[in-house]
Write a protein that holds these residues in place. Structure first.
Motif, PDB file in Angstrom:
ATOM      1  N   GLU A 218       0.803  -1.176   0.090  1.00 14.86           N
ATOM      2  CA  GLU A 218      -0.012  -0.039  -0.020  1.00 14.86           C
ATOM      3  C   GLU A 218       0.933   1.298  -0.031  1.00 14.86           C
ATOM      4  O   GLU A 218       1.560   1.508   1.107  1.00 14.86           O
ATOM      5  N   LEU A 219       1.071   1.903  -1.276  1.00 13.33           N
ATOM      6  CA  LEU A 219       2.077   2.878  -1.461  1.00 13.33           C
ATOM      7  C   LEU A 219       1.316   4.282  -1.703  1.00 13.33           C
ATOM      8  O   LEU A 219       0.509   4.429  -2.331  1.00 13.33           O
ATOM      9  N   GLY A 220       2.074   5.268  -1.026  1.00 13.31           N
ATOM     10  CA  GLY A 220       1.795   6.610  -1.563  1.00 13.31           C
ATOM     11  C   GLY A 220       1.328   7.693  -0.562  1.00 13.31           C
ATOM     12  O   GLY A 220       1.407   8.982  -0.563  1.00 13.31           O
ATOM     13  N   THR A 256      -3.683   1.221  -5.065  1.00 15.67           N
ATOM     14  CA  THR A 256      -3.554   2.630  -5.294  1.00 15.67           C
ATOM     15  C   THR A 256      -4.170   3.039  -3.779  1.00 15.67           C
ATOM     16  O   THR A 256      -4.667   2.288  -3.007  1.00 15.67           O
ATOM     17  N   ILE A 257      -4.006   4.417  -3.602  1.00 16.15           N
ATOM     18  CA  ILE A 257      -4.628   5.006  -2.377  1.00 16.15           C
ATOM     19  C   ILE A 257      -5.883   4.826  -2.013  1.00 16.15           C
ATOM     20  O   ILE A 257      -6.826   4.931  -2.874  1.00 16.15           O
ATOM     21  N   TYR A 258      -6.138   4.463  -0.681  1.00 19.42           N
ATOM     22  CA  TYR A 258      -7.473   4.313  -0.351  1.00 19.42           C
ATOM     23  C   TYR A 258      -8.248   5.537  -0.177  1.00 19.42           C
ATOM     24  O   TYR A 258      -7.598   6.558   0.115  1.00 19.42           O
ATOM     25  N   ASN A 280      -1.346   7.684  -7.961  1.00 14.66           N
ATOM     26  CA  ASN A 280      -2.092   6.516  -8.401  1.00 14.66           C
ATOM     27  C   ASN A 280      -1.770   6.250  -9.773  1.00 14.66           C
ATOM     28  O   ASN A 280      -1.660   5.159 -10.262  1.00 14.66           O
ATOM     29  N   ASP A 281      -1.642   7.274 -10.773  1.00 17.69           N
ATOM     30  CA  ASP A 281      -1.411   7.090 -12.132  1.00 17.69           C
ATOM     31  C   ASP A 281       0.117   6.506 -12.323  1.00 17.69           C
ATOM     32  O   ASP A 281       0.397   5.644 -13.204  1.00 17.69           O
ATOM     33  N   ILE A 303     -11.192  -1.620  -2.133  1.00 17.19           N
ATOM     34  CA  ILE A 303     -10.915  -2.251  -1.026  1.00 17.19           C
ATOM     35  C   ILE A 303     -11.767  -1.607   0.169  1.00 17.19           C
ATOM     36  O   ILE A 303     -12.453  -2.074   0.935  1.00 17.19           O
ATOM     37  N   MET A 304     -11.454  -0.045   0.184  1.00 10.77           N
ATOM     38  CA  MET A 304     -12.060   0.603   1.042  1.00 10.77           C
ATOM     39  C   MET A 304     -13.427   1.172   0.370  1.00 10.77           C
ATOM     40  O   MET A 304     -13.129   2.432  -0.273  1.00 10.77           O
ATOM     41  N   ILE A 305     -14.624   0.509   0.560  1.00 13.83           N
ATOM     42  CA  ILE A 305     -15.614   0.759  -0.237  1.00 13.83           C
ATOM     43  C   ILE A 305     -16.692   1.742   0.307  1.00 13.83           C
ATOM     44  O   ILE A 305     -17.635   2.137  -0.335  1.00 13.83           O
ATOM     45  N   ASP A 306     -16.731   1.928   1.543  1.00 10.83           N
ATOM     46  CA  ASP A 306     -17.631   2.616   2.475  1.00 10.83           C
ATOM     47  C   ASP A 306     -17.019   3.826   3.199  1.00 10.83           C
ATOM     48  O   ASP A 306     -16.294   3.577   4.153  1.00 10.83           O
ATOM     49  N   PHE A 307     -17.327   4.961   2.758  1.00 10.71           N
ATOM     50  CA  PHE A 307     -16.499   6.161   3.491  1.00 10.71           C
ATOM     51  C   PHE A 307     -16.844   6.375   4.636  1.00 10.71           C
ATOM     52  O   PHE A 307     -16.166   6.976   5.781  1.00 10.71           O
ATOM     53  N   THR A 308     -17.927   5.859   5.101  1.00  9.87           N
ATOM     54  CA  THR A 308     -18.463   6.065   6.556  1.00  9.87           C
ATOM     55  C   THR A 308     -17.859   5.005   7.350  1.00  9.87           C
ATOM     56  O   THR A 308     -18.081   5.119   8.632  1.00  9.87           O
TER      57      THR A 308
END
Length: 345
Positions: A218-220, A256-258, A280-281, A303-308
């Motif tokens: 998990e980079l960036g 890519t960044i969550y 990400n690009d 992967i992180m699909i729910d902002f709440t």
């Protein structure tokens, strides 16, 4: 590994001339001391390190301490949680462990059907520097776990505080640990809170390690605002090229960044938002350019699909968020894990 104990996720047992005990270190000293100032302190934490052993003794004494701040250790028998102990900084503490009597009341197959044998004691360290002193089984033999008593596959994870487990009430509930639990694999969690900078010394260390079967990176996010896009490209390329070169047949997955607050800033020209998109690009172009069969790019938004499911800082997942992320990530990793298991026969 000492004669009778295995230290998992521990690259080095550091002893000091005038201080007793062995410090559980996730990274070798020369790697720790090559990092940023913050990185050096985070790399010294024993986060995710485990003390593992097997004994027939019903009672065991394990003597430990926390060095620089209070810490918590979680004790497991196999995959099953057993107890939690709090350690005061600078205070040598003896954990009195008692074998769970109820294990004898159920068929062993119920206890041993996931990853670890229920015979294996596991002492999991949180985010503090753990010091190990002694283990005493009152005269009973103590041994490290046999190969068949621990998972056959190991996932290496490197990333930010999110990967280290920040936001969860216990780092053991972080998404990386939960993903490994769902897949029945072991995990080497090398997350570095606020200091995932892909330094060349750390990159070389990851590439040279041989104790993993699958790598997840998990980079960036930590480099937004402090590292230029060109420098991020250089660092990410050096890291990934080295791992691929040394491990051409192993699955390597990078995300890519969550999603986080910067992903949705009202001001899309904010430096964090711009850097996030550019970073990400960089990862997308890298994976496309290498055309490496065992290199996969994952979309952090899948992967992180729910902002709440984030905490109120809008970057670290809550316990719920880590659980949701683990469900998603395990689904993406399962084909690679199944393929590795099939190859083992």
């Amino acid at each position: 590994m000492l004669e009778n104990v295995a230290f998992h996720n521990t690259a080095e047992l550091e002893s000091r001339l005038y201080l007793p005990g062995l410090r559980l270190q996730r990274f070798p000293k020369q790697v720790r001391e090559s990092l940023t100032e913050k990185g050096r302190t985070k790399a010294a934490e024993s986060s995710g390190c485990e003390i593992r052993f097997v004994t027939e003794a019903a009672n065991i004494r394990v003597t430990m301490a926390a060095q620089e701040k209070d810490g918590r250790v979680l004790v497991f028998r196999g995959d099953l949680f057993h107890a939690a102990y709090d350690l005061k900084a600078g205070v040598v503490t003896t954990l009195q462990l008692e074998a769970p009597e109820r294990f004898a009341e159920v068929p062993p197959a119920l206890l041993d059907n996931v990853a670890f044998s229920s015979k294996v004691w596991r002492i999991y360290c949180g985010r503090f520097t753990a010091i190990f002193y002694d283990i005493d089984a009152y005269g009973f033999a103590i041994r490290p776990p046999d190969r068949q008593e621990i998972p056959r596959l190991t996932m290496l994870a490197y990333g930010s505080s999110i990967t280290q487990g920040a936001g969860a009430l216990s780092h053991y509930n972080g998404y990386v640990q939960q993903t490994a639990r769902r897949l029945g694999t072991d995990v080497l969690n090398l997350g570095l809170s606020g200091s995932c900078y892909c330094e060349p010394e750390l990159a070389d260390h990851l590439a040279e390690r041989e104790d993993w079967d699958l790598a997840y990176l998990e980079l960036g996010v930590n480099m937004r605002g402090t590292v230029s896009t060109e420098e991020f490209q250089h660092r990410a390329t050096y890291l990934l090229d080295g791992i691929i070169r040394n491990h051409p047949t192993k699955p390597i997955l990078v995300t890519t960044i969550y999603p986080n607050r910067a992903t949705y800033f009202h001001d899309s020209a904010h430096p964090f938002s711009v850097a996030e998109k550019q970073f990400n690009d960089v990862l997308k172009r890298y994976v496309e350019s290498r055309e490496h069969a065992n290199l996969t790019l994952l979309d952090g938004a899948q992967i992180m699909i729910d902002f709440t499911s984030l905490t109120s800082d809008l970057i670290h997942p809550s316990d719920y968020g880590h659980s949701r992320m683990a469900e998603q990530l395990a689904g993406f990793l399962r084909p690679s894990v199944d393929k590795l298991r099939a190859a083992q026969g």
